[in-house]
Motif scaffolding. Sequence first.
Motif, mmCIF file in Angstrom:
data_model
loop_
_atom_site.group_PDB
_atom_site.id
_atom_site.type_symbol
_atom_site.label_atom_id
_atom_site.label_comp_id
_atom_site.label_asym_id
_atom_site.label_seq_id
_atom_site.Cartn_x
_atom_site.Cartn_y
_atom_site.Cartn_z
ATOM 1 N N GLU A 157 46.133 -4.113 -45.905
ATOM 2 C CA GLU A 157 46.214 -5.292 -46.761
ATOM 3 C C GLU A 157 45.639 -6.504 -46.086
ATOM 4 N N LEU B 239 53.611 5.992 -35.819
ATOM 5 C CA LEU B 239 52.696 4.842 -35.821
ATOM 6 C C LEU B 239 53.075 3.821 -34.749
ATOM 7 N N PHE C 171 56.173 6.316 -47.858
ATOM 8 C CA PHE C 171 55.430 5.208 -47.255
ATOM 9 C C PHE C 171 55.342 5.429 -45.742
ATOM 10 N N ILE C 172 54.124 5.722 -45.262
ATOM 11 C CA ILE C 172 53.949 5.983 -43.832
ATOM 12 C C ILE C 172 53.863 4.671 -43.066
ATOM 13 N N GLY C 173 53.114 3.742 -43.614
ATOM 14 C CA GLY C 173 53.004 2.460 -42.935
ATOM 15 C C GLY C 173 51.866 1.632 -43.479
ATOM 16 N N GLY C 174 51.649 0.506 -42.834
ATOM 17 C CA GLY C 174 50.593 -0.388 -43.286
ATOM 18 C C GLY C 174 49.996 -1.166 -42.138
ATOM 19 N N THR C 175 48.837 -1.730 -42.425
ATOM 20 C CA THR C 175 48.243 -2.668 -41.477
ATOM 21 C C THR C 175 47.848 -3.900 -42.270
ATOM 22 N N ILE C 176 47.900 -5.027 -41.584
ATOM 23 C CA ILE C 176 47.481 -6.276 -42.213
ATOM 24 C C ILE C 176 46.384 -6.853 -41.324
ATOM 25 N N ASN D 241 44.091 7.106 -40.332
ATOM 26 C CA ASN D 241 44.828 6.716 -39.125
ATOM 27 C C ASN D 241 46.332 6.912 -39.271
ATOM 28 N N MET D 242 46.803 6.930 -40.509
ATOM 29 C CA MET D 242 48.247 7.117 -40.699
ATOM 30 C C MET D 242 48.552 8.524 -41.162
ATOM 31 N N ILE E 55 52.731 -2.286 -39.937
ATOM 32 C CA ILE E 55 54.019 -1.863 -40.481
ATOM 33 C C ILE E 55 54.182 -0.395 -40.112
ATOM 34 N N PHE F 241 41.656 -1.480 -36.029
ATOM 35 C CA PHE F 241 42.780 -0.732 -36.596
ATOM 36 C C PHE F 241 42.342 0.342 -37.580
ATOM 37 N N GLY G 46 49.044 -7.859 -38.780
ATOM 38 C CA GLY G 46 50.315 -7.181 -38.622
ATOM 39 C C GLY G 46 50.172 -5.687 -38.781
#
Lengths: 422, 422
Positions: free
Chosen positions: B284, A316, B305-310, B349-350, A310, B320, A308
């Motif tokens: 994560e 992004l 909080f810019i974002g996340g990747t799973i 990357n973010m 976010i 990613f 995923g």
Amino acid sequence: MKEIIAEIIAIGDEILFGQITNTNVQFISSQLDTIGISTISQVAVSDLGSEITKALDYALLRADIVLITGGLGPTKDDLTKYTLANYFDSELEINNEALAHITNLVESRGRQMNELNRLQALQPVKATYIKNEVGTAPAMWFQTTEGKVVIAMPGVPFEMKYLMENSLIPKIKETFTSKPIVHYYVKTIGIAESTLAIKIEDWENSLPSNVKLAYLPSYGQVRLRLTSVADESQEVTYSLLEAKVKEILPTIGKYIYHLGTDIEFEQIIAQRLITNNLTLGLAESCTGGALASLFTAMAGSSQYFIGGTIPYHPSLKVSFLGVNQSTLDTYGVVSEETAIEMASGAAKNMNANIGIATTGVAGPTTGEYGKGVGTVCIGLWINGNTYAQTFNLMNVRETNIRLACIMALNMLRIKMDELKLV
Amino acid sequence: MKEIIAEIIAIGDEILFGQITNTNVQFISSQLDTIGISTISQVAVSDLGSEITKALDYALLRADIVLITGGLGPTKDDLTKYTLANYFDSELEINNEALAHITNLVESRGRQMNELNRLQALQPVKATYIKNEVGTAPAMWFQTTEGKVVIAMPGVPFEMKYLMENSLIPKIKETFTSKPIVHYYVKTIGIAESTLAIKIEDWENSLPSNVKLAYLPSYGQVRLRLTSVADESQEVTYSLLEAKVKEILPTIGKYIYHLGTDIEFEQIIAQRLITNNLTLGLAESCTGGALASLFTAMAGSSQYFIGGTIPYHPSLKVSFLGVNQSTLDTYGVVSEETAIEMASGAAKNMNANIGIATTGVAGPTTGEYGKGVGTVCIGLWINGNTYAQTFNLMNVRETNIRLACIMALNMLRIKMDELKLV
């Protein structure tokens, strides 16, 4: 075979101050339910000896089994063991088996035994010692002269769960026999509770007196629960409930997404993804990882869950998902157009069969995207087909995140139905 | 000013079957606590009239206020209103204000009023009608001849919360005066409960009798809670507790991550990120979105909080996050080397100041990565500095995910301390 009744007592000021959610009582009741034992009441009281005693007196008036959690720790505010020893007029002695286990556990964690650890091996001699494999506080099993049972367990949730599943439920089953309780669920979505009730009113009135119907509304869904005690076998009762439910399928069938068990929506979807050999990639803006968490909380999710993103910051959405900047500029971050591009970007970049995207205004403030709180757009990409829908949800952030997850799962379910991916 | 005592009764078979977590009672108790009202007991009973009546009888023996939730819906299994009308020997009549509100609400949702909606306006004439702005079931306020109060609220959590915050807490404050209850927290991490208790034993014994100390262990942490009723002002009592806690700082200071309020770990981190004008990106794997959810559940998270990747599938760690395939091959997916590359990839990357990465084996099976269940590697990237640590957690998936989040937050806290980002 008489009905066996349980009462649960949870001990701890933190519960009464409202500082923790008492998840233990739910777990205990659900475990008892599986072996046909009804919980008549769940009570939370403070960790004063007098309150524990009062609750126990009241519980033993009507329950066959009293299960107590909490207050078995090593510190001064842990009074359950001493209160129960007193209640059952029992001496306390160091239990050597307990002491050996505690020593072993403490030393395996690289620590030295201390006096408080040692005191945890002090057990009421009138209680049966129940070993706690995963912690230092043993459980205790008392039997009253009337054949009733009082069980004390530590309040740490994973220790209590381990003890219930591995030691106590088997021992309760040996001690008491009870007719199984059978539940049958009708899980609906997209229909209000009162509308549903009116549609099935005649049917509800026709239910036999030993079948109890409950309406359980939550987050856009209403579950119907039919409950009956199995006079013959569990299977016979289940079939009777199933046959009764068949009668309402013509009336409310289109709102039903699952029949029988009470499994969670995400489990149903996960099962269908596995069955159809499909994989999933997510792009979660307004749900912020909550949808991914639903899937990854389940064991085995790596069978279908690729990953995923976010993309909280709008940039992004472009860099991770390939959303066109012009789409963001023209339609806005919270739009069906953006949701579709996010979903297809997620599927493509993760090489997944299905992409789901959420973008919206969870609240409490509207933010900079020009849409009202509760506006959520969900995009779907399934093997090249795209769909989008806009929802106007509530004004509470937590509720919106939960509801957006449910709406996303439901959109996927509906489209999978249409595509015959059942 | 005498102490005001409340008892809470939650109604619903779904609670006793163990099918839902009873979060309502926690919320109600926490709200009462803020206005100095102690909850003496929380009880859950089935939705039978006789059980509701029995619980109410017992509660009124000792409580000044009884708060009831549940059983106010429109369907046949909702008996609270009728039971209370009977208990207080009150007629039921259609309340016109309620009817107008319900009609308005139902029609605004694009539906037609039905008979069950109309019945929700039927109210006991002896009760004060409390408008439910966010739902169709009103709350009710009964006053006994002895000046005690019985309040009934719907069980739908967001409706109950809205009513408590906006109508009932203000009305309770008007009706009763109570001395405030003051809590002071010492939040520790990295020390076992029994070790902590021994270290502060002398201090604990020196506490004045009107100060109650509790040990609250959960997920690698132990909170100490000091509680006292404010005889003078809230501020004076708070200062007394604070001064008392100062005495143990030399002994246990290094385990303390927060003093005073009981705010969540992620709130503390969020606040520090905002203060230091820092931004965060996540990667994560084993926590699967749970860490992002902790942040995004809080309003205002887009400030930092810019974002996340799973990157659940290992290939996403490469595509990613730019993790080197050779790192994965040489050290494995679950390794400190991979965690560091994930964290730096997330940050870069973010375009974030801080990257946090989790990779591990949540369980229940070991999977294909050659590490045991509970092995979790956490990587950190802070403005170019990198750190990694390996944890050996538990064998329960849910617990491992929760613990991994806490460990990640704690690593960040420690490194921010070292970098003087306080």
